[in-house]
Scaffold this motif. Structure first.
Motif, PDB file in Angstrom:
ATOM      1  N   ASN B 239      10.368   4.996  -7.857  1.00  0.00           N
ATOM      2  CA  ASN B 239      11.192   5.157  -6.649  1.00  0.00           C
ATOM      3  C   ASN B 239      10.378   4.969  -5.366  1.00  0.00           C
ATOM      4  N   PHE B 240       9.514   3.987  -5.375  1.00  0.00           N
ATOM      5  CA  PHE B 240       8.645   3.758  -4.217  1.00  0.00           C
ATOM      6  C   PHE B 240       8.630   2.263  -3.907  1.00  0.00           C
ATOM      7  N   VAL B 241       9.220   1.901  -2.773  1.00  0.00           N
ATOM      8  CA  VAL B 241       9.286   0.494  -2.394  1.00  0.00           C
ATOM      9  C   VAL B 241       8.180   0.219  -1.371  1.00  0.00           C
ATOM     10  N   LYS B 244       8.623  -0.453   2.425  1.00  0.00           N
ATOM     11  CA  LYS B 244       9.728   0.350   2.962  1.00  0.00           C
ATOM     12  C   LYS B 244       9.377   1.848   2.947  1.00  0.00           C
ATOM     13  N   THR B 245       9.155   2.377   1.741  1.00  0.00           N
ATOM     14  CA  THR B 245       8.801   3.796   1.631  1.00  0.00           C
ATOM     15  C   THR B 245       7.466   4.040   2.339  1.00  0.00           C
ATOM     16  N   ALA B 246       6.561   3.086   2.164  1.00  0.00           N
ATOM     17  CA  ALA B 246       5.314   3.061   2.934  1.00  0.00           C
ATOM     18  C   ALA B 246       4.867   1.609   2.978  1.00  0.00           C
ATOM     19  N   ASP B 250       0.046   1.645   5.647  1.00  0.00           N
ATOM     20  CA  ASP B 250       0.062   3.088   5.356  1.00  0.00           C
ATOM     21  C   ASP B 250      -0.834   3.397   4.157  1.00  0.00           C
ATOM     22  N   LYS B 254      -4.353   5.509   3.545  1.00  0.00           N
ATOM     23  CA  LYS B 254      -4.520   6.561   2.536  1.00  0.00           C
ATOM     24  C   LYS B 254      -5.697   6.270   1.603  1.00  0.00           C
TER      25      LYS B 254
END
Lengths: 273, 493
Positions: B239-241, B244-246, B250, B254
């Motif tokens: 569930n990580f695009v 979009k999600t990051a 980003d 990290k």
């Protein structure tokens, strides 16, 4: 897994859930949506993000209970979790200063409109909002909408609140009274169709935010396809906002009914369980 | 590794190899017949979702392994995109060391149970087999044996988790969790990297899960391999695009030092003909995703799918075969392939076409849809089809289909699946500044699969535009080696 931290009931069938989703809360912009799925056997459905609190790491979802998944979702309580949640998806609303913006909301369409007028207001626009619904108790988020609107006009079909009449009447009253530079319309497909016809009559550029059937929400399947200006577009990646005067709403309405029989059957099965 | 030819030579000279080679005369080996894959009865299997191919039993696998003459120059290896040391694993089977055979496979192939099922061996290793090129006889059933060894190991409960180097603390990520990313992740984690695989969907596996049906590749097999990768230390984030999600930026912030984009060819193509948006017309991606990933055909799952009586699938590739065979299994009375060229030009694997024919799939070759007609509720009712003939070869080397004027006719359909190809997923190219793409939307890479942005590597369909599982895996491995070199030169110093 995304935890529900707040729940509020707006009306008999409309609920607001505040859900933990830290990355989405930081990166979402007006116009974005998420896809959620409940349980291993659940379906994927899109929900527009109505707001967020980046510091708290939460997003606001407003859900109208209609079918199996929305019933299951609104039956969840604070502390429960949503199995899968992904986003923010779609293209963000194009925000610029245009002058006067007429925001027409039908029913639960008010929720996705809230972040849009917030952004438009902050960009220096004058916002006139028309909140329309069948009856008084279906008018939601009025206070929040007032916060970012220079004027709010409430319309109800039965006259139980505000002025009696359809959303289009409220819109036309404004258009006939003063110059409107742009309009946004969000609500049921049939409402957007007629709202778009209204602004077209006066040549007012208009955006509609569409909520079609989706599966993956990332451009992979094409379930959400619609025709805009004679071309096929995917709501999930090209939208959800489109030039309302170019959208083939009749086709969209037809496609929304693709699983009507299955939905009715599934809902009956759900009620019997 | 030293010179590969020397390696093969020294390996082949080992006592156990020499002994087993000499145990049966070459003439005897080449006089044996190629084994047939046992399969479910066509009229039974076209009503269930169980695997079509049943796999070889030990005795038969041993016999098939005997056919391999253990050539001094193993041409089969050159036909394999990940250079599996084929004679060695086959001879391990011949001596009865099935777990040893699986270990040989896994030296170069992360997903042998998958490849043994879905690789087009007839175009790869088996096309280069001594039997094929020199004897003009059916090749050693390398694919069947690969599947046998991998399945044996999985069922034995003694699956060896490959050794992993000491963690080096360097974070790397892949975008997508399909075959390219899985192969990449295995190699990276073995080298000691801190590996994260980001997936947009709610399940890991990409096309292996949403695309390839259960009857060809059971999901449990894919999950078993994913579990093993997890045990090796690969982190999977669903569930990580990315974008979009990051964003990649980003993730850089990290601490991720390099990225592998294996986001696939996710965008379905339509034909843009009248009526194509009618209800009941799906892209193959949507149809297969609903059935495979979402369990739409199962009573207790929430996702619906239309169950057609007369189903037409447009296209002649593996995805078209998967779709039409799925439709038959879901109860279609008539399940048809509509393909604009002839059988000879079909890109689908021969085995899939044969299986489809056995399962009572109709083939309307040299036919092409022109438009769709819907009923008053917008549901597709009929399709107008035009007959085609073949002209001169086109850029793809296949003979160009030419419409025959006035040949249009109608076919009754209540469901259509459009399987005419996919385009690269534009999400990553659209969200990374400076990432060079071709006019088809594929990511431009150099020989090391490095993109125009130096910390981003890419492989599989996002580079190739639509290929096979094994080519994607080959890319993943190649990118892992190149990424390690890049990180060693840039960062580790």
């Amino acid at each position: 897994m995304n935890k529900i931290v707040e729940k509020e009931q707006f009306s008999e069938n409309v609920f607001k859930l505040v859900v933990e989703a830290p990355d989405v809360a930081v990166n979402r912009k007006a116009g974005h949506f998420v896809i959620i799925k409940l349980g291993e056997k659940g379906e994927r459905i899109p929900l527009t993000i109505a707001g967020s609190d980046p510091e708290r790491g939460t997003i606001d979802l407003v859900i109208q209970r209609v079918g199996v998944t929305s019933h299951k979702l609104t039956a969840l309580n604070v502390g429960d979790t949503i199995t899968d949640l992904v986003g923010p998806l779609g293209q963000a609303t194009h925000i610029e200063k245009v002058g006067t913006v007429l925001a027409a909301c039908g029913g639960v369409g008010t929720a996705p409109m809230l972040p849009i007028i917030e952004a438009l207001k902050k960009a220096g626009n004058r916002i006139i909002t028309v909140l329309a619904a069948r009856t008084k108790e279906l008018i939601i988020l009025e206070d929040q909408m007032r916060q970012f609107s220079d004027e709010v006009i409430v319309m109800t079909d039965d006259g139980s609140y505000g002025t009696k009449g359809l959303v289009t009447k409220g819109m036309e009253d404004v258009i006939n009274r003063e110059k409107v530079d742009k309009s946004f319309v969000i609500g049921p497909a049939i409402m957007m169709k007629f709202a778009a016809l209204t602004t077209k009559k006066y040549n007012i550029p208009t955006e509609a935010s569409l909520n079609t059937i989706m599966v993956d929400g990332t451009g992979m399947c094409g379930a959400c396809r619609i025709t805009v200006g004679g071309k096929t577009k995917f709501v999930c990646v090209d939208g959800p906002e489109f030039d309302a005067h170019q959208v083939n709403f009749d086709e969209m309405l037809m496609r929304l009914g693709a699983y009507k029989d299955e939905e009715v059957r599934a809902f009956e099965a759900y009620l019997n369980n | 590794m030293e010179n590969i030819t020397d390696y093969y030579k020294s390996e082949r000279a080992q006592d156990w190899r020499t002994e087993i080679r000499k145990s049966v005369k070459v003439k005897e080996r080449t006089s044996m017949e190629r084994t047939k894959m046992p399969e479910q009865e066509p009229t039974v299997r076209n009503k269930n979702s169980l695997e079509v191919n049943l796999g070889l039993v030990e005795k038969i696998a041993l016999k098939e392994a005997q056919r391999c003459i253990d050539c001094p120059d193993p041409t089969c290896v050159k036909g394999c995109p990940v250079s599996i040391y084929i004679p060695k694993f086959i001879k391990k089977i011949e001596i009865g060391d099935f777990l040893g055979a699986a270990t040989v496979l896994k030296e170069t192939n992360t997903l042998p149970a998958v490849c043994g099922r879905v690789c087009p061996q007839e175009k790869q290793c088996e096309a280069q087999c001594f039997y094929t090129i020199k004897l003009n006889q059916p090749p050693v059933a390398i694919g069947y044996l690969e599947r046998f060894a991998a399945d044996y190991e999985r069922n034995s409960g003694k699956t060896a988790i490959p050794e992993v180097a000491k963690p080096n603390g360097i974070k790397v990520a892949s975008i997508g969790s399909g075959p390219a990313s899985l192969a990449w992740s295995a190699d990276m984690v073995k080298m000691g990297y801190d590996v994260t695989v980001f997936e947009a969907l709610h399940e890991i596996g990409g096309v292996l899960k949403y695309g390839i049906p259960e009857f060809r590749l059971p999901n449990s097999i894919v999950d078993f391999e994913i579990d093993n990768l997890e045990k090796m230390g690969v982190k999977f984030v669903k569930n990580f695009v990315v974008g979009k999600t990051a964003t990649i930026d980003d993730l850089r912030a990290k601490g991720f030092k390099a990225f592998f984009v294996g986001s696939g060819a996710g965008l379905p193509r339509f034909m843009n003909i009248p009526g194509e948006n009618s209800i009941g017309i799906f892209s193959s991606n949507e149809y297969l995703t609903r059935v495979n990933l979402m369990g739409a055909a199962k009573e207790d799952h929430d996702t619906p799918v239309i169950i057609g009586k007369n189903v037409a699938v447009i296209g002649g590739g593996n995805t078209a075969m998967d779709s039409v065979r799925t439709a038959k299994r879901l109860g279609a009375e008539r399940a048809m392939i509509i393909y604009r060229r002839s059988r000879e030009e079909m890109p689908a694997r021969l085995e899939e076409v044969h299986h489809a024919i056995d399962e009572e799939i109709e083939f309307l070759n040299l036919n092409n849809p022109v438009s769709y007609i819907a009923d008053d509720k917008g549901r597709v009712q009929k399709m107008l089809v035009q007959k085609m003939e073949l002209g001169e070869p086109d850029a793809s080397g296949r003979r160009r289909p030419i419409p025959i004027e006035g040949s249009e006719y109608e076919i009754e359909v209540d469901e259509v699946v459009v399987a005419v190809g996919v385009s690269p997923n534009p999400l990553i190219p659209a969200t990374v500044a400076g990432l060079e793409t071709t006019k088809w939307g594929t990511i431009v890479v150099n020989d090391d699969l490095q993109s125009s942005v130096e910390d981003i590597f890419a492989g599989g369909d996002i580079v190739r535009g639509g290929a096979t599982v094994i080519l994607a895996m080959g890319d993943g491995r190649k990118a892992a080696a190149a990424m390690d070199k890049y990180i060693t030169e840039k960062i580790k110093k």
